[in-house]
Design a protein around this motif. Structure first.
Motif, PDB file in Angstrom:
ATOM      1  N   ALA A 196      -8.684   4.934   2.415  1.00 39.36           N
ATOM      2  CA  ALA A 196      -8.155   3.086   2.972  1.00 39.36           C
ATOM      3  C   ALA A 196      -8.431   3.835   1.523  1.00 39.36           C
ATOM      4  O   ALA A 196      -9.113   2.456   1.547  1.00 39.36           O
ATOM      5  N   GLY A 197      -7.295   2.762   1.183  1.00 40.16           N
ATOM      6  CA  GLY A 197      -7.663   1.958  -0.223  1.00 40.16           C
ATOM      7  C   GLY A 197      -7.147   2.739  -1.347  1.00 40.16           C
ATOM      8  O   GLY A 197      -7.068   2.774  -2.263  1.00 40.16           O
ATOM      9  N   THR A 198      -6.820   4.023  -1.351  1.00 39.58           N
ATOM     10  CA  THR A 198      -6.137   5.547  -1.827  1.00 39.58           C
ATOM     11  C   THR A 198      -4.417   5.213  -2.207  1.00 39.58           C
ATOM     12  O   THR A 198      -4.252   4.576  -1.415  1.00 39.58           O
ATOM     13  N   ILE A 199      -4.715   4.731  -3.355  1.00 35.82           N
ATOM     14  CA  ILE A 199      -2.675   5.127  -4.141  1.00 35.82           C
ATOM     15  C   ILE A 199      -1.975   5.914  -4.413  1.00 35.82           C
ATOM     16  O   ILE A 199      -2.390   6.828  -4.956  1.00 35.82           O
ATOM     17  N   PHE A 200      -1.114   6.101  -3.760  1.00 37.32           N
ATOM     18  CA  PHE A 200      -0.136   7.798  -3.896  1.00 37.32           C
ATOM     19  C   PHE A 200       1.189   6.783  -4.651  1.00 37.32           C
ATOM     20  O   PHE A 200       1.772   5.608  -4.463  1.00 37.32           O
ATOM     21  N   ARG A 201       1.293   8.057  -5.742  1.00 40.41           N
ATOM     22  CA  ARG A 201       2.055   7.520  -6.613  1.00 40.41           C
ATOM     23  C   ARG A 201       3.694   8.714  -5.824  1.00 40.41           C
ATOM     24  O   ARG A 201       3.469   9.898  -6.131  1.00 40.41           O
ATOM     25  N   LEU A 202       4.228   8.017  -4.830  1.00 38.22           N
ATOM     26  CA  LEU A 202       5.045   8.570  -3.949  1.00 38.22           C
ATOM     27  C   LEU A 202       7.027   8.673  -4.422  1.00 38.22           C
ATOM     28  O   LEU A 202       7.389   8.154  -5.187  1.00 38.22           O
ATOM     29  N   PRO A 203       7.662  10.091  -4.576  1.00 38.69           N
ATOM     30  CA  PRO A 203       8.816   9.806  -4.999  1.00 38.69           C
ATOM     31  C   PRO A 203       9.906   8.915  -4.935  1.00 38.69           C
ATOM     32  O   PRO A 203      10.140   8.359  -3.429  1.00 38.69           O
ATOM     33  N   ASN A 204      10.565   8.376  -5.615  1.00 30.01           N
ATOM     34  CA  ASN A 204      11.519   7.479  -5.485  1.00 30.01           C
ATOM     35  C   ASN A 204      12.776   7.485  -5.861  1.00 30.01           C
ATOM     36  O   ASN A 204      13.447   7.983  -6.860  1.00 30.01           O
ATOM     37  N   ARG A 205      13.983   6.787  -5.228  1.00 26.53           N
ATOM     38  CA  ARG A 205      15.497   7.106  -6.132  1.00 26.53           C
ATOM     39  C   ARG A 205      15.590   6.121  -7.192  1.00 26.53           C
ATOM     40  O   ARG A 205      16.210   6.807  -8.016  1.00 26.53           O
ATOM     41  N   ARG A 206      15.377   5.137  -7.483  1.00 29.84           N
ATOM     42  CA  ARG A 206      15.815   4.519  -8.201  1.00 29.84           C
ATOM     43  C   ARG A 206      14.588   4.575  -9.679  1.00 29.84           C
ATOM     44  O   ARG A 206      15.312   5.112 -11.125  1.00 29.84           O
ATOM     45  N   ASP A 207      13.391   4.541  -9.313  1.00 30.01           N
ATOM     46  CA  ASP A 207      12.638   4.798 -10.433  1.00 30.01           C
ATOM     47  C   ASP A 207      11.109   5.861 -10.340  1.00 30.01           C
ATOM     48  O   ASP A 207      11.749   6.771  -9.048  1.00 30.01           O
ATOM     49  N   ARG A 208      11.101   6.851 -10.615  1.00 35.61           N
ATOM     50  CA  ARG A 208      11.405   8.354 -10.794  1.00 35.61           C
ATOM     51  C   ARG A 208       9.713   8.322  -9.493  1.00 35.61           C
ATOM     52  O   ARG A 208       9.811   8.903  -9.633  1.00 35.61           O
ATOM     53  N   TYR A 209       8.659   7.460 -10.052  1.00 37.92           N
ATOM     54  CA  TYR A 209       7.428   7.374  -8.840  1.00 37.92           C
ATOM     55  C   TYR A 209       7.076   5.984  -8.309  1.00 37.92           C
ATOM     56  O   TYR A 209       6.946   5.140  -9.550  1.00 37.92           O
ATOM     57  N   THR A 210       7.169   5.341  -7.320  1.00 42.93           N
ATOM     58  CA  THR A 210       6.403   4.471  -6.852  1.00 42.93           C
ATOM     59  C   THR A 210       4.841   3.737  -6.166  1.00 42.93           C
ATOM     60  O   THR A 210       4.851   4.709  -5.700  1.00 42.93           O
ATOM     61  N   PRO A 211       4.154   3.349  -6.798  1.00 48.50           N
ATOM     62  CA  PRO A 211       2.663   3.435  -6.659  1.00 48.50           C
ATOM     63  C   PRO A 211       2.877   2.484  -4.898  1.00 48.50           C
ATOM     64  O   PRO A 211       3.667   1.798  -4.698  1.00 48.50           O
ATOM     65  N   TRP A 212       2.266   3.254  -3.823  1.00 50.48           N
ATOM     66  CA  TRP A 212       1.536   2.658  -2.907  1.00 50.48           C
ATOM     67  C   TRP A 212       0.291   2.881  -2.366  1.00 50.48           C
ATOM     68  O   TRP A 212      -0.065   4.217  -2.963  1.00 50.48           O
TER      69      TRP A 212
END
Length: 132
Positions: free
Chosen positions: A24-40
């Motif tokens: 828990a607390g791990t940050i993922f960079r997931l693909p997004n339509r508007r931006d290239r990657y969004t941090p979650w």
């Protein structure tokens, strides 16, 4: 980071406490339509739902039961705009993968360090009883 112990999807190898595969607390960079990657950020693991787990005699319907130590679904929060979403852990690992995780999982805990003193004390007491 918070570890999750005795989980169903766990790390492999010598893992006696069955530490989960993601912290828990791990940050993922997931693909997004508007931006290239969004941090979650992974906020929490939700309890697993056992579909139609019990029959309620009062209502005459089957009810769902929730089981702990099952990390099928997780709650993630977008660091860009703060929206929260519930996704499956399998999807998060498939989409995010190891290369998308900003931080690696911490090392497994040293079980001997925490439980070894009790075992050694019990073994020494047993040896004293045998010797006497």
């Amino acid at each position: 980071m918070i570890r999750q112990y005795y989980t169903s999807p766990c790390q492999g190898g010598a893992n006696p406490l069955r530490v989960g595969c993601v912290a828990a607390g791990t940050i993922f960079r997931l693909p997004n339509r508007r931006d290239r990657y969004t941090p979650w950020i992974l906020e929490a693991f939700l309890n697993g739902q056992c579909m139609a787990g019990a029959y309620n005699r009062r209502t005459g319907c089957w009810e769902d039961r929730y089981l702990s130590h099952r990390s099928d679904t997780v709650l993630i929060r977008s660091l860009a705009d703060g929206t929260r979403t519930v996704v499956t852990l399998r999807w998060l690992l498939h989409t995010g993968g190891d290369e998308a995780a900003a931080a690696s999982y911490p090392d497994l805990p040293d079980v001997e360090r925490y439980h070894g003193t009790y075992r050694r004390a019990a073994e020494q007491a047993r040896n004293r009883r045998i010797a006497a």
